[in-house]
Design a protein around this motif. Structure first.
Motif, PDB file in Angstrom:
ATOM      1  N   LEU A 120      -2.008  52.095 -20.219  1.00 13.45           N
ATOM      2  CA  LEU A 120      -0.800  51.279 -20.131  1.00 13.45           C
ATOM      3  C   LEU A 120       0.116  51.791 -19.022  1.00 13.45           C
ATOM      4  N   PHE A 121       0.284  53.098 -18.935  1.00 14.81           N
ATOM      5  CA  PHE A 121       1.116  53.656 -17.869  1.00 14.81           C
ATOM      6  C   PHE A 121       0.509  53.359 -16.499  1.00 14.81           C
ATOM      7  N   ASP A 122      -0.802  53.549 -16.368  1.00 13.92           N
ATOM      8  CA  ASP A 122      -1.463  53.265 -15.093  1.00 13.92           C
ATOM      9  C   ASP A 122      -1.297  51.802 -14.695  1.00 13.92           C
ATOM     10  N   ASP A 123      -1.379  50.910 -15.673  1.00 10.39           N
ATOM     11  CA  ASP A 123      -1.188  49.484 -15.389  1.00 10.39           C
ATOM     12  C   ASP A 123       0.239  49.202 -14.914  1.00 10.39           C
ATOM     13  N   LEU A 124       1.214  49.877 -15.508  1.00 17.18           N
ATOM     14  CA  LEU A 124       2.603  49.693 -15.091  1.00 17.18           C
ATOM     15  C   LEU A 124       2.823  50.207 -13.670  1.00 17.18           C
ATOM     16  N   VAL A 125       2.184  51.321 -13.332  1.00 19.72           N
ATOM     17  CA  VAL A 125       2.301  51.856 -11.971  1.00 19.72           C
ATOM     18  C   VAL A 125       1.689  50.874 -10.979  1.00 19.72           C
ATOM     19  N   GLU A 126       0.511  50.342 -11.315  1.00 28.06           N
ATOM     20  CA  GLU A 126      -0.146  49.377 -10.418  1.00 28.06           C
ATOM     21  C   GLU A 126       0.709  48.122 -10.243  1.00 28.06           C
ATOM     22  N   LEU A 127       1.286  47.634 -11.348  1.00 30.28           N
ATOM     23  CA  LEU A 127       2.145  46.453 -11.284  1.00 30.28           C
ATOM     24  C   LEU A 127       3.382  46.726 -10.433  1.00 30.28           C
ATOM     25  N   THR A 128       3.968  47.911 -10.596  1.00 34.90           N
ATOM     26  CA  THR A 128       5.150  48.290  -9.814  1.00 34.90           C
ATOM     27  C   THR A 128       4.809  48.387  -8.333  1.00 34.90           C
ATOM     28  N   LEU A 132       6.449  46.199  -5.297  1.00 42.76           N
ATOM     29  CA  LEU A 132       7.152  46.806  -4.172  1.00 42.76           C
ATOM     30  C   LEU A 132       6.513  46.460  -2.834  1.00 42.76           C
ATOM     31  N   ASP A 133       5.196  46.300  -2.841  1.00 42.07           N
ATOM     32  CA  ASP A 133       4.474  46.076  -1.591  1.00 42.07           C
ATOM     33  C   ASP A 133       4.622  44.648  -1.079  1.00 42.07           C
ATOM     34  N   SER A 134       4.900  43.718  -1.991  1.00 42.40           N
ATOM     35  CA  SER A 134       5.052  42.304  -1.582  1.00 42.40           C
ATOM     36  C   SER A 134       6.364  41.767  -2.139  1.00 42.40           C
ATOM     37  N   PRO A 135       7.477  42.251  -1.599  1.00 44.56           N
ATOM     38  CA  PRO A 135       8.780  41.867  -2.153  1.00 44.56           C
ATOM     39  C   PRO A 135       9.094  40.394  -1.938  1.00 44.56           C
ATOM     40  N   ARG A 136       9.787  39.812  -2.897  1.00 39.83           N
ATOM     41  CA  ARG A 136      10.232  38.434  -2.803  1.00 39.83           C
ATOM     42  C   ARG A 136      11.591  38.373  -2.117  1.00 39.83           C
ATOM     43  N   PRO A 137      12.090  37.190  -1.789  1.00 37.67           N
ATOM     44  CA  PRO A 137      13.382  37.082  -1.110  1.00 37.67           C
ATOM     45  C   PRO A 137      14.493  37.815  -1.856  1.00 37.67           C
ATOM     46  N   ASP A 146       4.586  57.101   1.011  1.00 35.81           N
ATOM     47  CA  ASP A 146       3.596  57.142  -0.066  1.00 35.81           C
ATOM     48  C   ASP A 146       4.017  56.141  -1.141  1.00 35.81           C
ATOM     49  N   LEU A 147       3.617  54.887  -0.964  1.00 38.21           N
ATOM     50  CA  LEU A 147       4.057  53.826  -1.867  1.00 38.21           C
ATOM     51  C   LEU A 147       3.556  54.053  -3.290  1.00 38.21           C
ATOM     52  N   HIS A 148       2.346  54.575  -3.431  1.00 37.77           N
ATOM     53  CA  HIS A 148       1.804  54.801  -4.771  1.00 37.77           C
ATOM     54  C   HIS A 148       2.644  55.825  -5.533  1.00 37.77           C
ATOM     55  N   ALA A 149       3.000  56.928  -4.866  1.00 40.00           N
ATOM     56  CA  ALA A 149       3.832  57.945  -5.514  1.00 40.00           C
ATOM     57  C   ALA A 149       5.211  57.377  -5.828  1.00 40.00           C
ATOM     58  N   TYR A 150       5.745  56.581  -4.927  1.00 41.87           N
ATOM     59  CA  TYR A 150       7.050  55.949  -5.134  1.00 41.87           C
ATOM     60  C   TYR A 150       6.995  55.054  -6.367  1.00 41.87           C
ATOM     61  N   ALA A 151       5.926  54.261  -6.467  1.00 44.12           N
ATOM     62  CA  ALA A 151       5.777  53.354  -7.611  1.00 44.12           C
ATOM     63  C   ALA A 151       5.628  54.137  -8.912  1.00 44.12           C
ATOM     64  N   ALA A 152       4.871  55.233  -8.870  1.00 40.59           N
ATOM     65  CA  ALA A 152       4.689  56.050 -10.077  1.00 40.59           C
ATOM     66  C   ALA A 152       6.017  56.652 -10.521  1.00 40.59           C
ATOM     67  N   ALA A 156       8.033  55.776 -13.957  1.00 41.61           N
ATOM     68  CA  ALA A 156       8.404  56.849 -14.880  1.00 41.61           C
ATOM     69  C   ALA A 156       9.907  56.855 -15.140  1.00 41.61           C
ATOM     70  N   MET A 157      10.699  56.622 -14.108  1.00 39.06           N
ATOM     71  CA  MET A 157      12.154  56.594 -14.295  1.00 39.06           C
ATOM     72  C   MET A 157      12.562  55.413 -15.168  1.00 39.06           C
ATOM     73  N   SER A 158      11.928  54.277 -14.970  1.00 38.44           N
ATOM     74  CA  SER A 158      12.245  53.109 -15.793  1.00 38.44           C
ATOM     75  C   SER A 158      11.874  53.364 -17.251  1.00 38.44           C
ATOM     76  N   ILE A 159      10.710  53.982 -17.465  1.00 35.78           N
ATOM     77  CA  ILE A 159      10.271  54.276 -18.825  1.00 35.78           C
ATOM     78  C   ILE A 159      11.189  55.294 -19.490  1.00 35.78           C
ATOM     79  N   SER A 160      11.746  56.213 -18.696  1.00 36.31           N
ATOM     80  CA  SER A 160      12.620  57.238 -19.283  1.00 36.31           C
ATOM     81  C   SER A 160      13.851  56.615 -19.925  1.00 36.31           C
TER      82      SER A 160
END
Length: 229
Positions: A120-128, A132-137, A146-152, A156-160
Motif C-alpha cells: 500500500l505504501f509503495d502504491d502511494l509513492v508510485e501514485l504521488t 508530480l511528474d505530470s502536473p495539471r494546470p 530525484d523525483l522518486h525520493a521526493y515522492a517517497a 511519508a510526510m502526508s501519511i505522518s
C-alpha cells in the motif's frame, strides 16, 4: 470494486452489497485494525450476514485488498479533480465525505507490520510520483534531481499527518480527521506546498473554498441550535 481472481462480474444487487461490505470493512479496519476486525463485526456494521461477507470476500486479506484498491482510487480521483473542486466551494463537503473515511483507514492500515502495508505504501509513492511528474494546470513539477525520493518523502510526510492524528488534533484543538477539524490542517498543508507545487491562484481558490465550507458548517450548527430551542 471487483477483487482480482473472483471470477465473472456479479449482478448489480451484489455490487451494492459488496460496496456496503467494503465500506463497513474500511471503517472497521480503521477502528480495530485488520487483525482486530472480524467478519462478524464487519457483517453487523454492514447490516448483512456473515455468510454474505464470506460469499463476496473469501478471506479477510481479499477484503483488505478491496479496501486498499478503493482507497487508492479515491486518492487518485480526488488528486485528479482538485482544481475543479477548488473552483467550486460547494464540492469541498462532498470531497471530505469520501476522503475522511479513507484517511482514517490509511492511518491504521499503513502501520501494520505486513506485506499488504508495504504494498500500500509503495502504491502511494508510485501514485504521488506520477502526480508530480505530470502536473495539471495550477501545479508545478518539483525542482528535484530525484523525483522518486521526493515522492517517497512527500507520501511519508502526508501519511505522518494521519498516523499522528491524536497529537495534531490536540495541538489544533479539534479532530483533524473530522469534518469540522479537517479544514485548519488542510489550510496549513496547502500553504506548506504553496511555494513549490501550487500556483498562487490555486492556493487562493483553496482558501476561498475552505472559507465557504466553514461558513456553511457554522450556518448549519446555528440552524440546528435554533431548532433545539
Amino acid at each position: 470494486m471487483p477483487v482480482p481472481g473472483r471470477g465473472a462480474s456479479p449482478p448489480p444487487e451484489d455490487l451494492t452489497a459488496r460496496a456496503r461490505i467494503r465500506d463497513a470493512a474500511l471503517l472497521q479496519f480503521a477502528e480495530r485494525g485488520v487483525r482486530g476486525a472480524t467478519f462478524r463485526s464487519i457483517a453487523e456494521a454492514a447490516g448483512v450476514s456473515v455468510g454474505l461477507v464470506q460469499h463476496h470476500y473469501g478471506t479477510k486479506e481479499e477484503l483488505r485488498a478491496a479496501c486498499d484498491a478503493y482507497a487508492l482510487d479515491v486518492v487518485r480521483e480526488l488528486s485528479d479533480g482538485v482544481g475543479d473542486r477548488l473552483a467550486d466551494p460547494g464540492a469541498v463537503a462532498a470531497a471530505l465525505e469520501v476522503d475522511l473515511p479513507v484517511r482514517r483507514y490509511f492511518a491504521r492500515a499503513l502501520v501494520d507490520d505486513s506485506a499488504a502495508a508495504e504494498r500500500l505504501f509503495d502504491d502511494l509513492v508510485e501514485l504521488t510520483e506520477r502526480y508530480l511528474d505530470s502536473p495539471r494546470p495550477g501545479r508545478a513539477r518539483p525542482a528535484t534531481r530525484d523525483l522518486h525520493a521526493y515522492a517517497a518523502a512527500m507520501a511519508a510526510m502526508s501519511i505522518s499527518t494521519l498516523v499522528l492524528r491524536d497529537h495534531l488534533s490536540r495541538a489544533l484543538g479539534a479532530d483533524t480527521l473530522s469534518a469540522k477539524g479537517a479544514p485548519r490542517l488542510r489550510r496549513a498543508v496547502l500553504e506548506v506546498f504553496a511555494d513549490q507545487l501550487l500556483s498562487p491562484e490555486l492556493v487562493a481558490q483553496g482558501h476561498a473554498a475552505l472559507d465557504e465550507y466553514e461558513r456553511s458548517m457554522q450556518a448549519a450548527d446555528q440552524s440546528a441550535a435554533e431548532d433545539d430551542r
